[in-house]
Enzyme design. Structure first.
Site, mmCIF file in Angstrom:
data_model
loop_
_atom_site.group_PDB
_atom_site.id
_atom_site.type_symbol
_atom_site.label_atom_id
_atom_site.label_comp_id
_atom_site.label_asym_id
_atom_site.label_seq_id
_atom_site.Cartn_x
_atom_site.Cartn_y
_atom_site.Cartn_z
ATOM 1 N N HIS A 1 101.880 27.956 42.012
ATOM 2 C CA HIS A 1 101.414 26.526 42.501
ATOM 3 C C HIS A 1 102.399 25.888 43.470
ATOM 4 C CE1 HIS A 1 98.853 23.082 42.181
ATOM 5 N NE2 HIS A 1 99.517 22.409 41.539
ATOM 6 N N SER B 1 97.980 19.775 45.671
ATOM 7 C CA SER B 1 97.139 19.789 44.157
ATOM 8 C C SER B 1 96.362 18.819 44.261
ATOM 9 C CB SER B 1 98.254 19.820 43.273
ATOM 10 O OG SER B 1 97.831 20.025 41.894
#
Length: 725
Positions: A694, A579
């Site tokens: 995610h 991320s």
């Protein structure tokens, strides 16, 4: 503990060992980008079509790359063994079941294993939980639900109505996305409520007010989402109403990150205030009180602050900025303080009491309330401790320290509304996690769970070093390794970093790192760079926006220090991050590829000229800046990895992975990074999980596959290197 509290806009003594840290010179910036050059505009980005998440051409590209990369990594003779080990670890039944107190004293848990791949929500008594073999009752089986409905549901949590907590709102994600559907569930009959509350898929929230009323923030149609893709409108939904009949009670601005509703409840579940949170940006917010007549009143709180707890009528708040209260009291960044809530609501100038003021090398990592106490996890130089504070409306709050293991990570778990018990976990890089039940009123504690060792840590040690960054700041980092490690630069070393959003990288016990890396002779390093929260909000602020390059230099300093100490050398040094950490790895790749021979780039940000236009990206402008503002675009241009990839560089073969279902960080970032690297003639391994969100894994099997792929890649790059290199 289930008291609902307002949320902020983020919808989220040193011991120097070994050789002295070495001074460095500032890393030269990348050559200036030329406007009109590669990907400086949409017209000059030849891979913008890869941003069509499920476009036919894009998915054909993904499938082609998956086939090739899986063929390489799964074809490695070591993959099968690594996968078998990873699967056994993530599906192990002797993990600690994470406990959550219910209002009546029962224990809830969400559990996944080989028989429950998607997981079950289950419940037991506290006495049963404390035994070696608790008797669990299943409340909701997500695997069975998915089969019955033909869906790939991923459980995203439940919110139950106090005080009996019979009625619950269940959040379910399709394949792991942040967007969820919300459905009302009866935890006694264990059935979804026929004709009950049901909200279609959206990012947002839903909060109980009473059995017939919710506050909801969703996608209500055109004009109801912020530029970040989060809700801009809060409505009050009554039982029996359709969503379009719900009453609008608050509307934010399109430029906001998000708005949402919440409640402040006391230990008995009684609402003391209904509040609306307006996230102006990722770090600054407004909290508004919903009045009985439907109007709202903004509460006088620091723009950068968190409401932590409500305990014995005291509203506990942390400020992330220096702030002068209406009372004239001056509070410093990182302070924890409290008001008598009734007095403060009646008079914003009512005085507050300071509870905690962290020192320069300290940070408050967690705050929890029991019925009568406040428990704070306070870290010094990235080492944890827990303190119990007793409210005292007429003077200072008394403080006692819990007798926990030192030099460890201390985690505060669920706490009871009915008494002062709280679950506290302790772990270290080589110390398996233990879970204790602590009575905050007496300090008594009893260990209730411990995981057995998951890897052989005998003959291993943990050291903390510091590296001197380009501006002279000392950056701490941990090194985990075999004690007899030769200091000859030959050790396969994995350096992990994140460096953003005030997220601290704390010591923790990772069975997969231990089994798949440390046991096999690898060295594991975690860098506590600026941009994180290890030393409080100022440590984060030091690497935000125009100062972002400081975090990259900190990480590079740690890499150089590892080499200077002869712990490793370039052929044996790899980096990993996801991320924001994936952006971190991209900057390492484009700025100092000469230091590394491997990079695992997980669900990354990469194109920082377009991040604010993709999915939730606009919400991160407070962290990075706005590429549409020339001054801010200039500092972003210095490190945006996508635009700074160039030919003729010593880039190693990298492993990039992402998820089609990631609706937070757009998979286009990872796809375009791989495509550009290939265009420039570099080898690259790319894998995209078509589920997983995610977290890049919708279930435990997918998680095990991802882990095995990563460590197969790292083995090939860092352990197979001939000694003479």
């Amino acid at each position: 503990m289930r008291r609902s509290l307002s949320l902020t806009a983020a919808l989220l003594a040193s011991t120097i060992l070994g050789a002295p840290a070495l001074a460095q010179t500032r890393t030269p910036p990348n050559p200036p980008l030329v406007e009109g050059g590669f990907a400086t505009t949409d017209a000059t980005d030849p891979y913008i079509w890869l941003e069509e998440v499920e476009g036919e051409r894009a998915m054909a590209w993904v499938n082609e790359h998956n086939t090739r990369s899986l063929g390489v990594l799964q074809g490695d003779p070591r993959y099968a063994g690594l996968h078998e080990q990873a699967l056994a670890l993530v599906q192990a039944r002797d993990r600690i079941p994470s406990p959550g107190f219910t209002h009546d004293g029962h224990i809830d848990n969400f559990w996944q294993d080989a028989s429950h791949v998607r997981g079950i929500w289950r419940r037991t008594t506290l006495d049963s939980y404390r035994t070696d073999a608790p008797e669990w009752e299943t409340i909701l089986d997500i695997d069975a639900l998915s089969t019955a409905e033909g869906k790939n549901w991923v459980y995203k949590g439940s919110s139950c109505l106090p005080p009996d907590e019979r009625l619950c709102l269940i959040s379910l994600s399709d394949g792991g996305k942040d967007a969820v559907v919300v459905r009302e569930f009866d935890s006694v009959t264990r059935q979804f409520v026929q004709g009950g509350f049901e909200l279609p898929e959206s990012k947002g929230g839903a909060t109980w007010v009473d059995a017939d009323t919710l506050l909801i923030s969703r996608d209500f149609g055109p004009g109801t989402l912020t530029s970040s893709g989060y809700p801009m409108v809060v409505k009050r939904l009554k039982r029996g109403q359709s969503i379009d009949q719900a009453e609008t009670i608050f509307t934010g601005q399109p430029s906001d990150v998000s708005v949402g509703g919440g409640t402040l409840r006391d230990a008995d579940g009684v609402i003391k205030a209904v509040i609306i949170n307006r996230g102006v940006n990722f770090y600054e917010s407004e909290t508004h009180l919903l009045n009985a007549d439907g109007t709202t009143t903004q509460l006088q709180l620091p723009a950068k602050s968190d409401i932590n707890a409500l305990v014995q009528g005291q509203l506990v708040v942390t400020t992330n900025q220096d702030w002068t209260a209406p009372s004239g009291q001056a509070f410093k960044t990182g302070d924890v303080f409290a008001w008598n809530m009734d007095a403060w609501l009646a008079d914003p100038a009512a005085p507050a009491q300071l509870i905690v003021r962290p020192g320069a090398r300290e940070s408050v990592e967690a705050v929890r309330a029991t019925r009568n106490k406040l428990v704070v996890a306070l870290y010094e130089n990235v080492r944890g401790a827990a303190y119990v504070y007793t409210p005292n409306p007429s003077g200072e709050w008394a403080r006692t320290r819990l007798a926990l293991a030192e030099n460890s990570t201390v985690g505060l778990g669920s706490s009871s509304d009915q008494d002062d018990r709280i679950f506290v976990s302790v772990a270290g890089y080589l110390s398996p996690s233990t879970l204790s039940l602590v009575d905050a009123a007496t300090g008594q504690m009893a260990q209730v769970k411990a995981i057995p060792p998951k890897f052989d840590a005998s003959g291993m040690t943990v050291e903390q070093h510091e590296a001197r960054s380009a501006d002279g700041t000392m950056i701490p980092y941990f090194v985990v390794h075999k004690t007899d490690m030769p200091l000859d630069g030959s050790n396969a070393t994995l350096l992990y970093g994140y460096g953003g959003f005030q997220v601290s990288q704390l010591p923790g016990y990772s069975p997969t790192v231990g089994k798949l890396w440390l046991e096999r002779g690898g060295v594991y390093v975690v860098a506590n760079v600026r941009g994180g929260g290890e030393f409080g909000p100022n440590w984060h602020e030091a690497a935000r926006q125009q100062n972002r390059q400081r975090a990259h230099e900190d990480f590079q300093a740690v890499a150089q220090d590892l080499i200077a100490r002869n712990i490793t050398s370039q052929p044996h040094l790899g980096v990993m991050g996801g991320s924001q950490g994936g952006l971190f790895m991209g900057a390492m790749l484009t700025q100092r590829p000469d230091l590394i021979n491997a990079a695992v780039i997980q669900v990354p940000l990469f194109d920082m000229f377009r991040f604010h236009r993709l999915l939730a990206g606009a919400s991160w402008r407070a962290e990075y800046g706005d590429p549409d503002i020339p001054e801010q675009r200039a500092w972003i241009a210095e490190y945006s990895p996508y635009q700074n990839l160039r030919a003729g560089q010593p880039y190693p073969e990298v492993f990039i992975h992402t998820s089609t279902k990631d609706d937070r960080v757009h998979p286009g970032h990872a796809r375009k990074a791989a495509a550009r690297l290939e265009e420039l003639g570099y080898p690259v391994l790319f894998y995209e999980n078509t589920d997983g969100g995610h977290a890049a894994g919708a279930n435990l099997r997918e998680t095990a596959r991802r882990i095995a792929l990563e460590y197969t890649y790292l083995t090939r790059r860092l352990m197979d290197v001939p000694a003479e290199e």
